[in-house]
Design a protein around this motif. Structure first.
Motif, short mmCIF file in Angstrom:
data_model
loop_
_atom_site.label_atom_id
_atom_site.label_comp_id
_atom_site.label_asym_id
_atom_site.label_seq_id
_atom_site.Cartn_x
_atom_site.Cartn_y
_atom_site.Cartn_z
N PHE A 247 -1.76 0.95 -4.87
CA PHE A 247 -0.91 -0.16 -4.46
C PHE A 247 0.20 -0.37 -5.48
CE2 PHE A 247 -4.95 -0.90 -2.42
CZ PHE A 247 -4.62 -1.41 -1.18
N SER B 161 -9.97 -2.62 2.64
CA SER B 161 -10.86 -1.62 3.24
C SER B 161 -12.23 -2.22 3.54
CB SER B 161 -11.02 -0.42 2.30
OG SER B 161 -11.65 -0.83 1.08
N ALA C 257 -8.29 -2.30 -5.07
CA ALA C 257 -7.40 -1.21 -5.47
C ALA C 257 -8.06 -0.34 -6.55
CB ALA C 257 -6.09 -1.78 -6.00
N TYR D 174 -4.55 -5.03 4.38
CA TYR D 174 -4.71 -3.90 3.47
C TYR D 174 -6.17 -3.61 3.09
CZ TYR D 174 0.32 -3.56 2.45
OH TYR D 174 1.66 -3.36 2.53
N CYS E 135 2.33 -3.31 -6.98
CA CYS E 135 2.12 -4.76 -7.04
C CYS E 135 2.97 -5.42 -8.12
CB CYS E 135 0.64 -5.07 -7.33
SG CYS E 135 -0.51 -4.35 -6.15
N GLN F 47 0.85 -1.19 0.00
CA GLN F 47 0.00 0.00 0.00
C GLN F 47 0.89 1.24 0.00
OE1 GLN F 47 -2.94 -0.06 3.07
NE2 GLN F 47 -4.23 1.45 2.08
N HIS F 48 0.51 2.23 -0.76
CA HIS F 48 1.35 3.41 -0.96
C HIS F 48 1.80 4.00 0.37
CE1 HIS F 48 2.93 7.11 -2.58
NE2 HIS F 48 2.17 7.80 -1.75
N LYS G 127 -6.47 7.06 -1.76
CA LYS G 127 -6.18 6.20 -0.62
C LYS G 127 -5.98 4.73 -1.01
CE LYS G 127 -8.67 9.08 2.73
NZ LYS G 127 -7.45 9.50 3.44
N ARG G 128 -6.28 4.37 -2.26
CA ARG G 128 -6.22 2.97 -2.66
C ARG G 128 -5.24 2.77 -3.81
NH1 ARG G 128 -7.29 0.42 1.36
NH2 ARG G 128 -7.62 -1.46 0.13
N GLY H 201 0.36 2.87 3.69
CA GLY H 201 -1.00 3.22 4.08
C GLY H 201 -1.33 4.69 4.04
#
Length: 795
Positions: free
Chosen positions: A122, A276, A197, A274, A124, A100-101, A119-120, A104
């Motif tokens: 990532f 939500s 994400a 991670y 990967c 997560q960036h 906020k989402r 978080g």
């Protein structure tokens, strides 16, 4: 014959409208709750079932060992785990990491000449799309993230950032420093997907791709095993990989695999997850139990209300039996009546469910949609609910009424029929359940108030944390702090890595060289003024120095009392001592602050340290302000931020609001519990009303005689009410110990909790008594004011 049963059932329902309405109302409420909960549970259990290889997908868990981390289980693993498993285990088909960036933190996105908060985001591995089938509408899933500095967007994110423009080939800038090329657009992940994400960037871009560590456990890791691979057979092989790469002294964890179908509902106690959209199997069980309880209460109401009509139905049954009707025919007839009434209640329940789905989603943080009610599984489930409810609710009336002997029914002396013990026991059961729910709601609200008002050891009110992640240099962050200090309502300002209520850096503190395990400690790099911003109590020593010379490798730390207690010092003794806590060549204790709750009250206070080792970034500006005009203060803070960093968005968090989020699940339990409590009480009152009606009908001749002999309305009302008050008292005696045991078990989840006092039980008992008296008095007064001539002339 069946058609005749339905006709008779319909006539019977129309003949006594009040009882029919009460029955339908009670069953409708019970069925509405059952429908909603059945939908919610089905949806929760459907998580990640859309992935065709879901049976072969596992998440890697880190199980800490020793005392350092209090035996916790982490949902994230070190960066080196995924490539090691993929290269060294032939049974691992795919392995992918998610980061997560900024661990978080909110990402600042600049796209299409506009600034956004995300906020989402990532980072990967490419293989994530092989594990979780992701539908691409633009680009190629097999190669979209194969290069560094690439990113793919969800359809909704693409529309948010680029509108109707084609995003392919365009760039976005993250935190005003990292440019990423858009190489794909994928369909948004389903609402019942653990992966949620909005933006997925190439893991190749990160530092961790080039230097994967076996120590920093911050990467959610998924593996897909080849078909028919046994998870248990991999345990020893995974341990061998750890032994190969980590010395025995440094092995602070073991690895395990969690099946994908358990990730959503069975990860409540795991840290660092991670998603939500967390689930909770305990919540599913509790809601299922409450739904069944209310549905059972509704069925019991039906039984009581039907038997309350038994005097009226007795002659009907006797005449039918005299004319040749068998018990089997009568049972079928009564079941037909129950089935028709339940079907009407079910239809009303479905309509009510549709109407209150938005409210239910708000209470439970659910994602139910109206279309879910049209799925074959749901329709089949509703048929089963109708069938079971009909069989349960209709069982007692059908067998009880059909069992009447025609000779005894038609004799005037034998009109008093029925087993009152069973009916009274059912009412006691109903009110016992209601009282348990009342006690439960009162205890939950008391605990929430306790947490809301408890002294946390610091003051989160009137403190805002402004994210500085998009500001590149410390000089610019310091310039922001100076700008903010000029705001008239600002009292204190300080830069820090994080703040209470959020995860900072986890390390291990050691007493000495012989202390191999050590103790877990949260460390927060911060300015000297942060202690004043949080209003922490300094027990000994001093705050961190205001300035640190460039190139100074010495580290100063301010520990909380919990850490000092572990080291075996008093606060005064600790000042000047060196401490090993993985901060370079060693750190010197220069201050001790009193303990404060930097996590939720579910957990006891742990060890905490403020330090000035600048290895980690100071990602937040903590600002204490007066509360005269919050809106005006925030506008001035935003203006100050825009002056220093005009190319990024203003992102902030109020510390008190952030702490409240830690108890969102508990507040949800309280809201749902209150709703269930009110519904259970209402439905139970219908049952009590039914028994009161039954008693009044059975004793109407006695009441008539008493009135002729001079009894007053008040006296008769008191006589009838006293019998029901006894039932309520019995239910209280049963409910109180049950409620105490259940709520004590619930309170065990909190490190800081209330003691359940007598006042809770007194209030619950008084509520039950008052509700019962109001319910019974209606029928009692009605019976007491009836004309005695009508009841006495029936013979």
């Amino acid at each position: 014959m069946f058609k005749n049963h339905i006709k008779i059932a319909w006539r019977s329902l129309k003949m006594d409208k009040m009882f029919s309405v009460l029955n339908i109302l009670g069953l409708s409420i019970g069925l509405t709750i059952a429908i909603l909960l059945f939908s919610f549970i089905t949806f929760e259990k459907s998580y990640d079932t859309q992935y065709k290889n879901n049976k072969d997908i596992y998440r890697v868990l880190v199980n800490t060992t020793g005392d350092a981390f209090d035996k916790e289980i982490m949902a994230t693993a070190p960066a080196a785990v995924a490539p090691a498993l993929k290269s060294e285990l032939p049974t691992v088909k795919h392995a992918a990491r998610m980061l997560q960036h900024s661990f978080g933190e909110t990402a600042f996105i600049k796209a299409n000449n506009s600034n956004f908060l995300e906020k989402r985001l990532f980072w990967c591995d490419q293989e994530l799309f092989s594990i979780f089938e992701t539908e691409f509408v633009k680009g190629n899933a097999a190669s979209a993230l194969s290069r560094p500095n690439t990113v793919v967007l969800s359809v909704s994110a693409a529309k948010k950032y680029f509108g109707e423009q084609d995003p392919m080939g365009k760039t976005i800038k993250v935190d005003d420093k990292t440019e990423l090329e858009v190489t794909g657009v994928y369909v948004d992940y389903a609402k019942n997907s653990t992966i949620d994400a909005n933006l997925i960037a190439s893991f190749n871009t990160t530092y961790f791709y080039k230097e994967p560590s076996w120590g920093n456990s911050s990467f959610e890791t998924y593996v897909q095993l080849k078909e028919n691979t046994s998870k248990s057979s991999l345990k020893n092989q995974i341990q061998q990989i750890i032994d190969k790469n980590i010395d025995k002294e440094g092995q602070w964890y073991t690895l395990s695999l969690q099946p994908l179908d358990q990730v959503h509902l069975y990860s409540k106690d795991y840290t660092n997850s991670y998603t939500s959209r967390p689930g909770n199997i305990s919540e599913i069980k509790n809601l299922s139990f409450l739904a069944l309880l209310i549905l059972l209460i509704a069925c019991v109401n039906y039984m009581n209300l039907m038997t309350a009509r038994s005097q009226k139905r007795a002659k009907d049954v006797g005449i039918n039996k005299t004319l040749g009707a068998s018990s089997k025919n009568l049972i079928a007839r009564f079941y037909a009546e129950t089935g028709l009434l339940t079907l009407i209640a079910l239809c009303i329940g479905v309509l009510l469910s549709v109407a209150i789905i938005p409210v239910f989603n708000t209470l439970t943080d659910g994602n139910l949609e109206f279309s879910f009610l049209l799925k074959p599984d749901f329709i089949l489930g509703m048929f089963l609910v109708w069938l079971i409810t009909t069989l349960v609710a209709g069982s007692y009336p059908a067998f009880y009424l059909s069992g009447f002997s025609p000779s005894s029914i038609l004799k005037p002396a034998n009109r008093m029929v029925g087993n009152s013990v069973i009916r009274k026991a059912l009412v006691v059961l109903q009110f016992t359940a209601s009282v348990v729910l009342i006690v439960g709601v009162l205890v939950v609200y008391q605990q929430l108030e306790f947490m809301k008002n408890k002294d946390l050891g610091y003051t989160p009110q009137n403190v805002v944390a402004v994210s500085t992640a998009a500001i590149k240099t410390y000089n610019n962050k310091h310039a922001l702090a100076e700008e903010v200090k000029r705001v008239s309502s600002v009292l204190e300002v300080g830069l820090a890595q994080g703040f209470p209520g959020m995860e900072v850096s986890g390390r291990t503190i050691h007493k000495n060289d012989q202390d191999e395990n050590g103790k877990g400690i949260q460390t927060n790099v911060s300015d000297a003024s942060v202690l004043d911003v949080l209003q922490l109590k300094l027990l000994a020593g001093k705050k961190l120095p205001n300035l640190k010379q460039e190139g100074d490798t010495l580290v100063d730390v301010v520990l909380n009392k919990k850490a000092i207690d572990y080291l075996g010092y008093t606060p005064e003794e600790a000042i000047g001592k060196k401490v090993d806590m993985q901060l370079g060549d060693g750190a010197t204790i220069i201050g001790v602050v009193d303990d404060f709750n930097f996590e939720s009250l579910h957990k006891p206070v742990g060890a905490y340290a403020f330090h000035n080792n600048n290895y980690e970034p100071k990602s937040y500006l903590l600002v204490r302000f007066n509360s005269v005009s919050v809106t005006n203060t925030m506008q001035q803070l935003e203006a100050a931020y825009a002056k220093v960093s005009p190319d990024s968005s203003f992102d902030y968090t109020f510390l008190d609001k952030n702490m409240e989020q830690l108890y969102a699940q508990d507040r949800k339990i309280a809201k749902v519990g209150l709703l269930f409590c009110l519904l259970a009480i209402f439905v139970a009152c219908l049952g009590l009303f039914g028994l009161a009606a039954f008693t009044a009908e059975q004793r109407k001749k006695e009441i008539g005689v008493r009135k002729v002999l001079g009894a007053s309305v008040l006296g008769i009302t008191q006589m009838l009410s006293a019998d029901f008050l006894k039932l309520v008292i019995v239910s209280l005696l049963v409910a109180f110990p049950v409620a105490y045991i259940l709520m004590q078990k619930w309170l065990q989840e909190f490190a800081y909790r209330i003691d359940i006092g007598w006042l809770v039980f007194f209030i619950a008992g008084m509520c039950a008594v008052i509700i019962a008296l109001i319910t019974v008095s209606f029928q009692a007064i009605k019976a007491a004011t009836a004309n005695p001539i009508k009841s006495l002339r029936t013979e």
